[in-house]
Design an enzyme around this catalytic site. Structure first.
Site, PDB file in Angstrom:
ATOM      1  N   GLU A 271       0.840  -1.210   0.000  1.00 31.82           N
ATOM      2  CA  GLU A 271       0.000   0.000   0.000  1.00 31.82           C
ATOM      3  C   GLU A 271       0.867   1.250   0.000  1.00 31.82           C
ATOM      4  OE1 GLU A 271      -3.239  -0.207  -0.545  1.00 31.82           O
ATOM      5  OE2 GLU A 271      -2.866  -2.353  -0.563  1.00 31.82           O
ATOM      6  N   TRP A 274       1.861   1.720  -3.463  1.00 28.18           N
ATOM      7  CA  TRP A 274       0.802   2.374  -4.246  1.00 28.18           C
ATOM      8  C   TRP A 274       0.922   3.887  -4.116  1.00 28.18           C
ATOM      9  CZ3 TRP A 274      -2.528   1.117  -7.946  1.00 28.18           C
ATOM     10  CH2 TRP A 274      -2.962  -0.208  -8.081  1.00 28.18           C
ATOM     11  N   TRP A 302     -20.743  11.100 -19.569  1.00 31.52           N
ATOM     12  CA  TRP A 302     -21.310  10.959 -18.225  1.00 31.52           C
ATOM     13  C   TRP A 302     -22.643  11.683 -18.181  1.00 31.52           C
ATOM     14  CZ3 TRP A 302     -18.541   7.498 -15.611  1.00 31.52           C
ATOM     15  CH2 TRP A 302     -17.189   7.349 -15.927  1.00 31.52           C
ATOM     16  N   ASN A 340     -10.836   2.313   3.011  1.00 31.50           N
ATOM     17  CA  ASN A 340     -10.461   2.114   1.606  1.00 31.50           C
ATOM     18  C   ASN A 340     -11.484   1.280   0.831  1.00 31.50           C
ATOM     19  OD1 ASN A 340      -8.552   2.191  -0.687  1.00 31.50           O
ATOM     20  ND2 ASN A 340      -8.455  -0.009  -0.290  1.00 31.50           N
ATOM     21  N   TRP A 358     -16.313  10.991 -12.718  1.00 30.69           N
ATOM     22  CA  TRP A 358     -15.429  10.755 -11.566  1.00 30.69           C
ATOM     23  C   TRP A 358     -14.872  12.047 -10.997  1.00 30.69           C
ATOM     24  CZ3 TRP A 358     -10.427  12.422 -12.309  1.00 30.69           C
ATOM     25  CH2 TRP A 358     -10.006  12.591 -13.631  1.00 30.69           C
ATOM     26  N   TRP A 381      -9.797   7.432  -7.747  1.00 33.05           N
ATOM     27  CA  TRP A 381     -11.028   7.701  -8.523  1.00 33.05           C
ATOM     28  C   TRP A 381     -10.918   7.169  -9.935  1.00 33.05           C
ATOM     29  CZ3 TRP A 381     -15.902   8.769  -7.495  1.00 33.05           C
ATOM     30  CH2 TRP A 381     -16.215   9.145  -6.188  1.00 33.05           C
TER      31      TRP A 381
HETATM   32  P1  FAD Z   1      -3.654   1.685   5.278  1.00 34.79           P
HETATM   33  O1  FAD Z   1      -4.442   0.588   4.678  1.00 34.79           O
HETATM   34  O2  FAD Z   1      -3.114   1.487   6.637  1.00 34.79           O
HETATM   35  O3  FAD Z   1      -2.458   2.007   4.254  1.00 34.79           O
HETATM   36  C1  FAD Z   1      -1.272   2.677   4.673  1.00 34.79           C
HETATM   37  C2  FAD Z   1      -0.992   3.860   3.811  1.00 34.79           C
HETATM   38  O4  FAD Z   1      -0.741   3.473   2.470  1.00 34.79           O
HETATM   39  C3  FAD Z   1      -2.122   4.862   3.729  1.00 34.79           C
HETATM   40  O5  FAD Z   1      -2.134   5.702   4.850  1.00 34.79           O
HETATM   41  C4  FAD Z   1      -1.805   5.598   2.440  1.00 34.79           C
HETATM   42  O6  FAD Z   1      -0.816   6.586   2.641  1.00 34.79           O
HETATM   43  C5  FAD Z   1      -1.198   4.490   1.587  1.00 34.79           C
HETATM   44  N1  FAD Z   1      -2.216   3.915   0.716  1.00 34.79           N
HETATM   45  C6  FAD Z   1      -3.059   2.921   0.991  1.00 34.79           C
HETATM   46  N2  FAD Z   1      -3.820   2.624  -0.070  1.00 34.79           N
HETATM   47  C7  FAD Z   1      -3.452   3.478  -1.035  1.00 34.79           C
HETATM   48  C8  FAD Z   1      -3.864   3.661  -2.374  1.00 34.79           C
HETATM   49  N3  FAD Z   1      -4.811   2.920  -2.954  1.00 34.79           N
HETATM   50  N4  FAD Z   1      -3.271   4.646  -3.082  1.00 34.79           N
HETATM   51  C9  FAD Z   1      -2.305   5.404  -2.542  1.00 34.79           C
HETATM   52  N5  FAD Z   1      -1.878   5.260  -1.292  1.00 34.79           N
HETATM   53  C10 FAD Z   1      -2.439   4.312  -0.543  1.00 34.79           C
HETATM   54  N6  FAD Z   1      -5.450   7.924   0.117  1.00 34.79           N
HETATM   55  C11 FAD Z   1      -4.977   9.092   0.567  1.00 34.79           C
HETATM   56  O7  FAD Z   1      -3.999   9.114   1.316  1.00 34.79           O
HETATM   57  N7  FAD Z   1      -5.555  10.276   0.195  1.00 34.79           N
HETATM   58  C12 FAD Z   1      -6.632  10.331  -0.641  1.00 34.79           C
HETATM   59  O8  FAD Z   1      -7.116  11.418  -0.972  1.00 34.79           O
HETATM   60  C13 FAD Z   1      -7.176   9.100  -1.107  1.00 34.79           C
HETATM   61  N8  FAD Z   1      -8.278   9.076  -1.898  1.00 34.79           N
HETATM   62  C14 FAD Z   1      -8.764   7.867  -2.347  1.00 34.79           C
HETATM   63  C15 FAD Z   1      -9.880   7.859  -3.199  1.00 34.79           C
HETATM   64  C16 FAD Z   1     -10.406   6.654  -3.672  1.00 34.79           C
HETATM   65  C17 FAD Z   1     -11.594   6.672  -4.594  1.00 34.79           C
HETATM   66  C18 FAD Z   1      -9.788   5.447  -3.297  1.00 34.79           C
HETATM   67  C19 FAD Z   1     -10.335   4.149  -3.797  1.00 34.79           C
HETATM   68  C20 FAD Z   1      -8.675   5.453  -2.466  1.00 34.79           C
HETATM   69  C21 FAD Z   1      -8.145   6.650  -1.974  1.00 34.79           C
HETATM   70  N9  FAD Z   1      -7.026   6.678  -1.110  1.00 34.79           N
HETATM   71  C22 FAD Z   1      -6.531   7.884  -0.690  1.00 34.79           C
HETATM   72  C23 FAD Z   1      -6.303   5.433  -0.751  1.00 34.79           C
HETATM   73  C24 FAD Z   1      -6.765   4.744   0.546  1.00 34.79           C
HETATM   74  O9  FAD Z   1      -8.149   4.578   0.529  1.00 34.79           O
HETATM   75  C25 FAD Z   1      -6.352   5.486   1.803  1.00 34.79           C
HETATM   76  O10 FAD Z   1      -4.972   5.798   1.756  1.00 34.79           O
HETATM   77  C26 FAD Z   1      -6.588   4.628   3.045  1.00 34.79           C
HETATM   78  O11 FAD Z   1      -7.940   4.278   3.131  1.00 34.79           O
HETATM   79  C27 FAD Z   1      -6.161   5.387   4.288  1.00 34.79           C
HETATM   80  O12 FAD Z   1      -6.354   4.612   5.428  1.00 34.79           O
HETATM   81  P2  FAD Z   1      -5.117   4.003   6.223  1.00 34.79           P
HETATM   82  O13 FAD Z   1      -4.113   5.060   6.492  1.00 34.79           O
HETATM   83  O14 FAD Z   1      -5.663   3.276   7.389  1.00 34.79           O
HETATM   84  O15 FAD Z   1      -4.540   3.007   5.144  1.00 34.79           O
END
Ligand code: FAD
Length: 475
Positions: A271, A274, A302, A340, A358, A381
């Site tokens: 993650e 990512w 859209w 997420n 989107w 998105w």
């Molecule tokens: P954990 O699951 O603990 O992951 C650890 C860290 O990994 C996160 O804090 C984040 O920095 C990074 N990470 C995790 N998943 C992703 C991902 N898919 N893409 C990029 N980085 C990721 N994340 C954001 O930080 N900011 C946003 O604005 C954002 N918008 C999103 C919009 C959509 C439509 C989707 C599907 C995902 C988005 N995410 C975003 C990714 C992800 O949903 C969040 O990072 C995550 O839910 C944050 O919770 P956590 O810190 O407990 O994540």
């Protein structure tokens, strides 16, 4: 010589690239942060959890710097003018900062560098918020990656102790100085903002908050792979806002996960990769900010007009009649966070069940998420809308009811955010409109009266989406 360190999305005084380099290169180092009115003035509301999170984090950072003989100068104005002005007042020979890859930030920094150059002050920026940036991980042909798995494999092949090593700031800390302009952190009212519900959410800000969350997560990291998809379970790290504002160090986090190994840590590291992936996408392809990653996807028609505006409003206001979607939208509206799995579900619902662009969902998230990050949000998105690089194929359309059954089987999350459904039996919690009329009466949830009827029929919406994307295929 003296330097000014400009803090932005790196609100900590440890493992900090710009601070490390400034202390190493100069014998006097000042620190500053700017509440940038070029950004604040664009916020739609004067109640914003992020402004409060930043402010609380700055109070802690200022106190920590003061203990080390420094202090934070906190300005309020357009950063492009404030930083050159302060640098000139302090008569420093250089401004040090950590790089920001968002197109507007890149423009702002170029302007600051120009203004500083006119004053004969150097501007140096450093990689800090990601492990790999810009051209550091490329394909064998020297091109940026557009496919995550290939990027991740290359990332893992390239990473080593050097890239994960901290930037220690302790050795030269005596060079920190408190500038006379360092007069504490302005109050929210002085910044023109009002108190949000951040306090009642028990959200811990600053370096101490980030460290506390990370400590807690290290106890749970081994379970991450199995627990991370269930919003009612405490399975994820909740560190995203801290990563966004740099109150934790990405190197420390990635190093821990990399050294720890095992399925949980590997999935979590993935993650974090990512995160790097979307940052390099934004850096190499800044057009994604307004456009589909693949140009031809900009042609998708859209839904627009009044009917679409009304559908969009039901989504924003958690009135779609699909409990998992509505509970998720209540979560973001009430807390600024969304799990997420739910982000994927609601993004899919908006684009593929309601047929709405989107970009509208992305902007809504940008306004409401505490962890809003342009690169990750845009990537997420475009992934869900199937317009992005390495996105969900357009014919894979999440069914909101089966997603709900899989990831919130007992309806625990739904009931937390939709207390009006608390008495709906488990069998119907994912699709309450299926309850027989007598049951609706007896549990006090009459569909259309106590809870919204579903605004779309998923099966029909699915067909419409397939047609929408196929039309584009033919054009
Ligand atoms: P954990 O699951 O603990 O992951 C650890 C860290 O990994 C996160 O804090 C984040 O920095 C990074 N990470 C995790 N998943 C992703 C991902 N898919 N893409 C990029 N980085 C990721 N994340 C954001 O930080 N900011 C946003 O604005 C954002 N918008 C999103 C919009 C959509 C439509 C989707 C599907 C995902 C988005 N995410 C975003 C990714 C992800 O949903 C969040 O990072 C995550 O839910 C944050 O919770 P956590 O810190 O407990 O994540």
């Amino acid at each position: 010589s003296s330097a000014l360190v400009w803090f932005r999305r790196d609100l900590r005084n440890f493992d900090h690239a710009a601070l490390y380099h400034a202390l190493r290169d100069h014998d006097t180092v000042f620190c500053a942060f700017v509440f940038d009115t070029d950004i604040l003035d664009t916020l739609p509301s004067r109640t914003d959890r992020r402004v409060e999170f930043i402010r609380a984090s700055l109070v802690e950072l200022d106190a920590a710097l003061r203990q080390q003989g420094g202090a934070l100068v906190v300005c309020h104005g357009p950063a492009r003018k404030e930083i050159p002005r302060l640098a000139a007042q302090l008569e420093v020979s250089a401004v040090y900062t950590n790089r920001d890859y968002e197109p507007q930030a890149v423009e702002r920094d170029a302007e600051v560098a120009r203004r500083l150059a006119a004053l004969d002050i150097a501007f140096s920026d450093f990689k800090d918020q990601v492990i790999f940036e810009r051209d550091e991980v490329l394909t064998q042909a020297g091109k940026p990656f557009g496919v995550f798995t290939a990027y991740k494999n290359a990332w893992l092949r390239t990473v080593n102790d050097f890239y994960l090593r901290s930037y220690p700031v302790g050795n030269h800390i005596a060079q920190l100085r408190a500038a006379p302009q360092a007069r504490g952190v302005p109050t929210l009212a002085e910044l023109g903002f009002e108190t949000s519900n951040l306090g009642t959410l028990r959200m811990k800000c600053g370096m101490s908050g980030g460290a506390e969350l990370f400590d807690d997560f290290t106890e749970r990291m081994n379970d991450y792979k199995d627990a991370r998809d269930f919003p009612a379970v405490k399975g994820v790290s909740y560190l995203s806002t801290h990563l966004r504002f740099g109150t934790v160090s990405i190197r420390e986090l990635a190093r821990h996960a990399h050294q720890r190994g095992g399925a949980g840590a590997e999935t979590w590291l993935s993650e974090l990769i990512w995160r790097d992936f979307y940052h390099q996408i934004l850096y190499h392809h800044p057009h994604v900010v307004e456009h589909a990653w693949k140009a031809e996807y900009d042609d998708i028609r859209w839904e627009t007009g009044k009917a679409a505006d009304e559908l969009f409003a039901t989504w924003c206001e958690a009135r779609t009649g699909y409990p998992i979607v509505d509970a998720a939208m209540r979560q973001i509206n009430q807390t600024g966070f969304m799990h997420n799995r739910l982000r994927m579900i609601v993004a899919s619902f908006l684009t593929k069940d309601l047929g709405i662009h989107w970009l509208r969902g992305e902007r809504y998230f940008a306004e409401h998420l505490n962890d809003y990050d342009l690169a990750a949000n845009n990537g997420g998105w475009q992934w869900a809308a199937s317009t992005g690089c390495d996105a969900q194929p357009y014919f894979r359309i999440f069914n909101p009811v089966t997603q709900s059954e899989r990831f919130d089987a007992l309806g625990k999350f739904i009931r937390r955010y939709l207390p009006e459904l608390k008495d709906v039996p488990e069998k119907y919690i994912h699709a309450p409109w299926k309850m027989p009329a007598a049951l609706q009466e007896s549990v006090g949830v009459v569909i259309g009266r106590d809870y919204a009827a579903p605004i779309v029929d998923h099966a029909q919406a699915r067909e419409a989406t397939l047609a929408r994307f196929k039309l584009r295929d033919r054009s």
